[in-house]
Design a protein around this motif. Structure first.
Motif, short mmCIF file in Angstrom:
data_model
loop_
_atom_site.label_atom_id
_atom_site.label_comp_id
_atom_site.label_asym_id
_atom_site.label_seq_id
_atom_site.Cartn_x
_atom_site.Cartn_y
_atom_site.Cartn_z
N ARG A 88 52.96 82.74 42.93
CA ARG A 88 51.64 82.95 42.34
C ARG A 88 50.51 82.52 43.27
NH1 ARG A 88 52.27 80.86 36.05
NH2 ARG A 88 53.50 82.63 35.29
N LEU A 89 50.82 81.86 44.35
CA LEU A 89 49.79 81.34 45.25
C LEU A 89 49.59 82.27 46.45
CD1 LEU A 89 50.66 77.53 45.36
CD2 LEU A 89 49.15 78.75 43.80
N LYS A 90 48.35 82.43 46.82
CA LYS A 90 48.03 83.23 48.00
C LYS A 90 47.10 82.41 48.87
CE LYS A 90 46.94 87.93 49.41
NZ LYS A 90 46.59 89.30 48.95
N ARG A 91 47.62 81.99 50.02
CA ARG A 91 46.87 81.13 50.93
C ARG A 91 46.12 81.96 51.96
NH1 ARG A 91 49.01 75.89 50.25
NH2 ARG A 91 50.99 75.87 49.11
N GLY A 92 45.07 81.36 52.52
CA GLY A 92 44.34 82.01 53.59
C GLY A 92 43.31 83.02 53.14
N VAL A 93 43.19 83.24 51.83
CA VAL A 93 42.20 84.20 51.32
C VAL A 93 40.79 83.65 51.53
CG1 VAL A 93 41.36 85.42 49.29
CG2 VAL A 93 43.82 85.12 49.64
N VAL A 94 40.60 82.38 51.13
CA VAL A 94 39.33 81.69 51.31
C VAL A 94 39.63 80.36 52.00
CG1 VAL A 94 37.31 80.72 50.15
CG2 VAL A 94 38.40 82.76 49.23
N PRO A 95 38.87 79.96 53.01
CA PRO A 95 39.15 78.71 53.73
C PRO A 95 39.22 77.51 52.79
CG PRO A 95 37.49 79.99 54.89
CD PRO A 95 37.71 80.68 53.58
N HIS A 96 40.29 76.71 52.97
CA HIS A 96 40.49 75.44 52.25
C HIS A 96 40.76 75.63 50.75
CE1 HIS A 96 39.01 73.83 55.97
NE2 HIS A 96 37.80 74.32 55.77
N GLU A 97 41.00 76.86 50.31
CA GLU A 97 41.30 77.10 48.90
C GLU A 97 42.51 78.02 48.77
OE1 GLU A 97 37.27 76.82 46.32
OE2 GLU A 97 37.34 78.51 47.71
N VAL A 98 43.18 77.90 47.63
CA VAL A 98 44.35 78.72 47.33
C VAL A 98 44.03 79.59 46.13
CG1 VAL A 98 46.75 78.69 46.58
CG2 VAL A 98 45.97 77.01 48.22
N LEU A 99 44.36 80.88 46.23
CA LEU A 99 44.12 81.82 45.13
C LEU A 99 45.34 81.88 44.23
CD1 LEU A 99 42.56 84.14 43.71
CD2 LEU A 99 43.62 85.70 45.38
N TYR A 100 45.13 81.63 42.93
CA TYR A 100 46.20 81.81 41.94
C TYR A 100 46.21 83.27 41.51
CZ TYR A 100 47.55 76.95 41.30
OH TYR A 100 48.06 75.70 41.48
N GLN A 101 47.32 83.94 41.78
CA GLN A 101 47.42 85.37 41.50
C GLN A 101 48.47 85.57 40.40
OE1 GLN A 101 48.11 87.63 45.03
NE2 GLN A 101 47.40 89.54 44.14
N PHE A 102 47.99 85.86 39.18
CA PHE A 102 48.89 85.99 38.03
C PHE A 102 49.31 87.43 37.78
CE2 PHE A 102 48.51 81.67 37.10
CZ PHE A 102 47.17 81.29 37.14
N ASP A 103 48.76 88.39 38.54
CA ASP A 103 49.18 89.79 38.41
C ASP A 103 49.32 90.38 39.81
OD1 ASP A 103 46.60 90.21 39.26
OD2 ASP A 103 45.84 90.74 37.26
N GLN A 104 49.50 91.67 39.90
CA GLN A 104 49.73 92.32 41.20
C GLN A 104 48.44 92.75 41.89
OE1 GLN A 104 52.81 92.40 42.49
NE2 GLN A 104 53.40 91.27 40.64
N ASN A 105 47.30 92.53 41.25
CA ASN A 105 46.04 92.98 41.83
C ASN A 105 45.49 91.95 42.82
OD1 ASN A 105 46.05 95.29 40.17
ND2 ASN A 105 45.15 94.14 38.47
N ASP A 106 45.16 92.41 44.02
CA ASP A 106 44.56 91.54 45.02
C ASP A 106 43.06 91.41 44.76
OD1 ASP A 106 46.68 92.95 47.56
OD2 ASP A 106 46.94 91.11 46.39
N MET A 107 42.47 90.35 45.30
CA MET A 107 41.02 90.17 45.18
C MET A 107 40.32 91.26 45.98
SD MET A 107 38.66 86.82 46.08
CE MET A 107 39.30 85.84 44.73
N PRO A 108 39.35 91.96 45.37
CA PRO A 108 38.66 93.07 46.06
C PRO A 108 37.97 92.61 47.33
CG PRO A 108 38.15 93.03 43.70
CD PRO A 108 38.87 91.76 44.00
N ASN A 109 37.84 93.54 48.29
CA ASN A 109 37.25 93.22 49.58
C ASN A 109 35.80 92.76 49.46
OD1 ASN A 109 39.54 93.77 51.10
ND2 ASN A 109 39.06 95.97 51.23
N TYR A 110 35.02 93.39 48.56
CA TYR A 110 33.62 93.00 48.44
C TYR A 110 33.49 91.57 47.93
CZ TYR A 110 34.30 94.14 43.49
OH TYR A 110 34.77 94.20 42.21
#
Length: 319
Positions: A88-110
């Protein structure tokens, strides 16, 4: 004691505590802890918890928004995390923070560009793309200990809404605040379900109360309590039987109780009680009791300092 904010707050305040808790292994849990009292005495705690990921779909489907949770990476264990957490964790998306990903959708580019560039969207804003219009909000993510452990990003696609009617910036700002209020309402609805479970468990405890009393008699357990405010003690019928006296002759103070303890054991007994009262003692004590007929018995006691059910005074309960 379980090292969680909800448990510590429930113990300190003597009432139900709830909130989001971040485990060192990366688990993000909505937790409730409620103390259970019987006849003014604390008998234990009931704890319920549910992973935020389990109610994530309910929140976004109810609100019609996308929600992203960013957690401070320094709060997570540096060791290997469990596989169900890593998935459920996605590292490197935002510096010094971890994104919790509960579904298959990635955070939009904008949205990624806005966060990486340090763009302040904490007061809400409208992000215009070539084909879409989005309403964004950035709010602090706080745990049950009131620590800021990360950020909540709310993203709502209002393209269709804008195509029908151009809302003013003021109205848009109100909408994003209302969205967060609804998120809180949904969380409280889930907490309400937990409370129903608590009430059901409390009813079961009441039904078994008489059985516990009978079990204590069978096990030949005797008890007495010391009120720390009035300095008075109250004894159970079993304790009076141990002393060989009637309930009408029961000691009402520590000094009266000391008459039934041999002089050689009195100093040890007083030190033990002083440690319990100052919450520095937790071990058992083995000492002698002199009954009214002059016979001596060895007894083992265990004491604890607890709050009464109305939380207006504290007592020492001795078994």
């Amino acid at each position: 004691v379980i090292d969680r904010f909800t448990m510590k707050r429930a113990m300190k305040e003597g009432k139900m505590a709830a909130g989001v808790e971040l485990g060192i292994l990366g688990t993000l849990t909505l937790r409730m802890v409620k103390p259970v009292f019987q006849e003014g005495l604390l008998v234990g705690y009931i704890e319920l918890g549910e992973e935020v990921g389990d109610i994530y779909e309910t929140i976004i489907s109810t609100l019609g928004v996308d929600i992203y949770l960013l957690v401070d990476e320094s709060l997570l264990s540096r060791g290997e995390l469990p596989s169900f957490v890593n998935s459920r964790l996605k590292r490197g998306v935002v510096p010094h923070e971890v994104l919790y990903q509960f579904d298959q959708n990635d955070m939009p580019n904008y949205l990624l560009k806005a966060l990486k560039s340090g763009l302040d969207i904490s007061n809400s804003m409208v992000e215009f793309n070539v084909k879409e219009t989005h309403l964004l909000g950035l709010l602090p993510l706080k745990d049950a200990g009131d620590r800021v452990i990360g950020r909540v990003v709310v993203d709502r696609d209002i393209t269709a809404m804008v195509s029908k009617s151009r809302y003013s910036v003021a109205v848009v700002s109100v909408v994003i605040l209302l969205l967060w209020a609804v998120v809180c309402i949904v969380i409280y609805v889930v907490l309400g379900r937990f409370e129903k479970r608590f009430n059901s468990s409390a009813e079961m405890l009441h039904e078994k109360e008489s059985a516990l009393v009978n079990a204590a008699r069978i096990a030949q357990l005797s008890t007495w309590t010391l009120n720390l405010e009035t300095k008075k003690i109250s004894c159970s019928e079993e304790f009076c039987e141990l002393l060989g006296i009637d309930m009408s002759q029961a000691p009402t103070s520590i000094d009266e109780l000391m008459l039934y303890i041999p002089k050689d054991d009195q100093s040890l007994f007083r030190k033990y009680m002083a440690a319990i009262i100052t919450e520095e003692g937790t071990s058992d004590l083995l000492h002698r009791i002199t009954s009214a007929d002059g016979s001596e018995k060895w007894v083992k006691l265990c004491a604890a300092r607890i709050c009464t059910i109305d939380r207006k005074s504290e007592i020492v309960h001795v078994v």
